[in-house]
Enzyme design. Structure first.
Site, PDB file in Angstrom:
ATOM      1  N   GLY A  83       1.992   2.053  10.612  1.00 49.14           N
ATOM      2  CA  GLY A  83       2.904   3.189  10.450  1.00 49.14           C
ATOM      3  C   GLY A  83       3.581   3.619  11.740  1.00 49.14           C
ATOM      4  O   GLY A  83       4.183   4.688  11.804  1.00 49.14           O
ATOM      5  N   ASN A 115       0.876  -1.181   0.000  1.00 52.96           N
ATOM      6  CA  ASN A 115       0.000   0.000   0.000  1.00 52.96           C
ATOM      7  C   ASN A 115       0.907   1.224   0.000  1.00 52.96           C
ATOM      8  O   ASN A 115       1.515   1.548   1.025  1.00 52.96           O
ATOM      9  CB  ASN A 115      -0.891  -0.017   1.259  1.00 52.96           C
ATOM     10  CG  ASN A 115      -1.691   1.271   1.399  1.00 52.96           C
ATOM     11  OD1 ASN A 115      -1.839   2.030   0.442  1.00 52.96           O
ATOM     12  ND2 ASN A 115      -2.220   1.502   2.603  1.00 52.96           N
ATOM     13  N   HIS A 135      -9.552   1.015   4.669  1.00 55.55           N
ATOM     14  CA  HIS A 135      -8.280   1.168   5.384  1.00 55.55           C
ATOM     15  C   HIS A 135      -8.510   2.074   6.597  1.00 55.55           C
ATOM     16  O   HIS A 135      -9.304   3.016   6.543  1.00 55.55           O
ATOM     17  CB  HIS A 135      -7.230   1.779   4.445  1.00 55.55           C
ATOM     18  CG  HIS A 135      -5.849   1.730   5.016  1.00 55.55           C
ATOM     19  ND1 HIS A 135      -5.404   2.656   5.928  1.00 55.55           N
ATOM     20  CD2 HIS A 135      -4.828   0.862   4.819  1.00 55.55           C
ATOM     21  CE1 HIS A 135      -4.159   2.342   6.268  1.00 55.55           C
ATOM     22  NE2 HIS A 135      -3.785   1.260   5.615  1.00 55.55           N
ATOM     23  N   GLU A 160      -5.598  -5.364  10.468  1.00 59.44           N
ATOM     24  CA  GLU A 160      -4.620  -4.298  10.676  1.00 59.44           C
ATOM     25  C   GLU A 160      -4.920  -3.565  11.983  1.00 59.44           C
ATOM     26  O   GLU A 160      -5.750  -2.642  12.012  1.00 59.44           O
ATOM     27  CB  GLU A 160      -4.695  -3.293   9.531  1.00 59.44           C
ATOM     28  CG  GLU A 160      -4.378  -3.890   8.183  1.00 59.44           C
ATOM     29  CD  GLU A 160      -3.712  -2.858   7.273  1.00 59.44           C
ATOM     30  OE1 GLU A 160      -2.561  -3.088   6.891  1.00 59.44           O
ATOM     31  OE2 GLU A 160      -4.323  -1.821   6.990  1.00 59.44           O
ATOM     32  N   SER A 220       3.062  -2.410  10.266  1.00 61.34           N
ATOM     33  CA  SER A 220       4.518  -2.404  10.434  1.00 61.34           C
ATOM     34  C   SER A 220       5.156  -3.765  10.132  1.00 61.34           C
ATOM     35  O   SER A 220       6.145  -4.133  10.771  1.00 61.34           O
ATOM     36  CB  SER A 220       4.908  -1.907  11.831  1.00 61.34           C
ATOM     37  OG  SER A 220       4.443  -0.577  12.011  1.00 61.34           O
ATOM     38  N   GLU A 273      -6.883   4.424   7.765  1.00 58.76           N
ATOM     39  CA  GLU A 273      -6.672   5.861   7.511  1.00 58.76           C
ATOM     40  C   GLU A 273      -7.902   6.474   6.864  1.00 58.76           C
ATOM     41  O   GLU A 273      -8.209   7.654   7.085  1.00 58.76           O
ATOM     42  CB  GLU A 273      -5.399   6.059   6.653  1.00 58.76           C
ATOM     43  CG  GLU A 273      -4.146   5.792   7.491  1.00 58.76           C
ATOM     44  CD  GLU A 273      -2.939   5.311   6.711  1.00 58.76           C
ATOM     45  OE1 GLU A 273      -2.920   5.423   5.473  1.00 58.76           O
ATOM     46  OE2 GLU A 273      -1.996   4.799   7.355  1.00 58.76           O
ATOM     47  N   LYS A 296       0.110   4.230  -0.222  1.00 59.36           N
ATOM     48  CA  LYS A 296      -0.541   5.410   0.386  1.00 59.36           C
ATOM     49  C   LYS A 296      -0.371   6.622  -0.532  1.00 59.36           C
ATOM     50  O   LYS A 296      -0.348   6.465  -1.747  1.00 59.36           O
ATOM     51  CB  LYS A 296       0.007   5.670   1.789  1.00 59.36           C
ATOM     52  CG  LYS A 296       0.023   4.403   2.633  1.00 59.36           C
ATOM     53  CD  LYS A 296       0.207   4.678   4.097  1.00 59.36           C
ATOM     54  CE  LYS A 296       0.404   3.368   4.839  1.00 59.36           C
ATOM     55  NZ  LYS A 296       0.111   3.446   6.237  1.00 59.36           N
TER      56      LYS A 296
END
Ligand code: PEP
Length: 256
Positions: free
Chosen positions: A177, A13, A99, A171, A217, A101, A15
């Site tokens: 991150g 990904n 996701h 996740e 991560s 985010e 991003k």
């Protein structure tokens, strides 16, 4: 009926990184590092504007192209959005849906995740549906509840025939991150819980075939341990997917 063996899927990904020209270079560099590795599926999920450049770069290779979001309507007055058919015509085969985010910064809800997943599946795309608890939810002891709920709602009204095009990515939000990874056991436990949600809804065979990735991560150092766990069928990788050598180590660890 025979049970399809699960194949590991490593998805990068990117991003909001890489302009089209740098995206093309990165895709080529990744290919150079992993060519010949056919023991797992490899996907790179790139920003919308990078799709044509990366489609060209990965043409004829084993790398599959993914997007990072999709709108749930087919077309119309939805300024700034991109439909599943638009993605398909550009050569996209996978799309990340829900996701954290998007949930955190862009008002994504379980309902819109479900609608996006259905739009992707109905267009023939594979939906990588992200679920995962926040740190305070884990600390409250409700990880299983949160992840089960998100999984059930994401798959509301999704027929069993479409499950071959569904990937669930576990996740934990606190691991994305941040450099903090779930332990192999924590990740495997929650991926197993997701599998049991699938078993309850669709039956044991569907659960055995469902691809459940871990993301948060994952990197060149911890991938091997995570990918060796029984319930983990690959990874959704952010930061390390921008580093071809590191991404290649992860792809290597997923070879079956
Ligand atoms: C992600 O973007 O889904 C992700 C897991 O990011 P990172 O690997 O950087 O934690």
């Amino acid at each position: 009926m025979s049970v399809r063996k699960r194949r590991k899927v490593i998805a990068g990904n990117w991003k909001m990184n890489m302009t089209p020209s740098s995206a093309k270079e990165l895709a080529k560099n990744i290919y150079e590092q992993i060519k010949g590795k056919r023991g797992c599926d490899v996907v790179i999920c790139v920003p919308f504007v990078d799709i044509p450049a990366v489609a060209q770069a990965v043409k004829g290779t084993m790398i599959k192209l993914g997007a990072q979001n999709v709108h749930y309507e087919e077309k119309g007055a939805y300024t700034g959005e991109v439909s599943a058919e638009m993605l398909k015509e550009c050569g996209v085969q996978y799309v990340i849906v829900g996701h954290s985010e998007r949930r955190q910064y862009f008002g994504e809800t379980d309902e819109t995740v479900n609608k996006r997943a259905k739009a992707a599946l109905n267009a023939g795309l594979t939906a990588i549906i992200c679920v995962g608890e926040q740190l305070w939810e884990r600390e409250c002891g409700i990880t299983a509840e949160v992840v089960s709920r998100q999984t059930k709602l994401a798959l509301y009204d999704v027929p069993e025939e479409q499950l071959a095009h569904v990937i669930i990515a576990y996740e934990p939000v606190w691991a994305i991150g941040t450099g903090k990874t779930a332990t192999n056991e924590q990740a495997d436990e929650v991926c197993g819980i997701i599998r049991s949600v699938i078993a309850d809804k669709y039956g044991k065979q569907a659960a055995k075939q469902m691809i459940v990735q871990y993301g948060g991560s994952m990197n060149a150092k911890n991938a091997e341990g995570l990918l060796a766990m029984e319930n983990i069928d690959g990874g959704l990788i952010g930061g390390a997917s921008l580093k071809p050598a590191d991404f290649a180590v992860i792809v290597n660890a997923a070879q079956q």
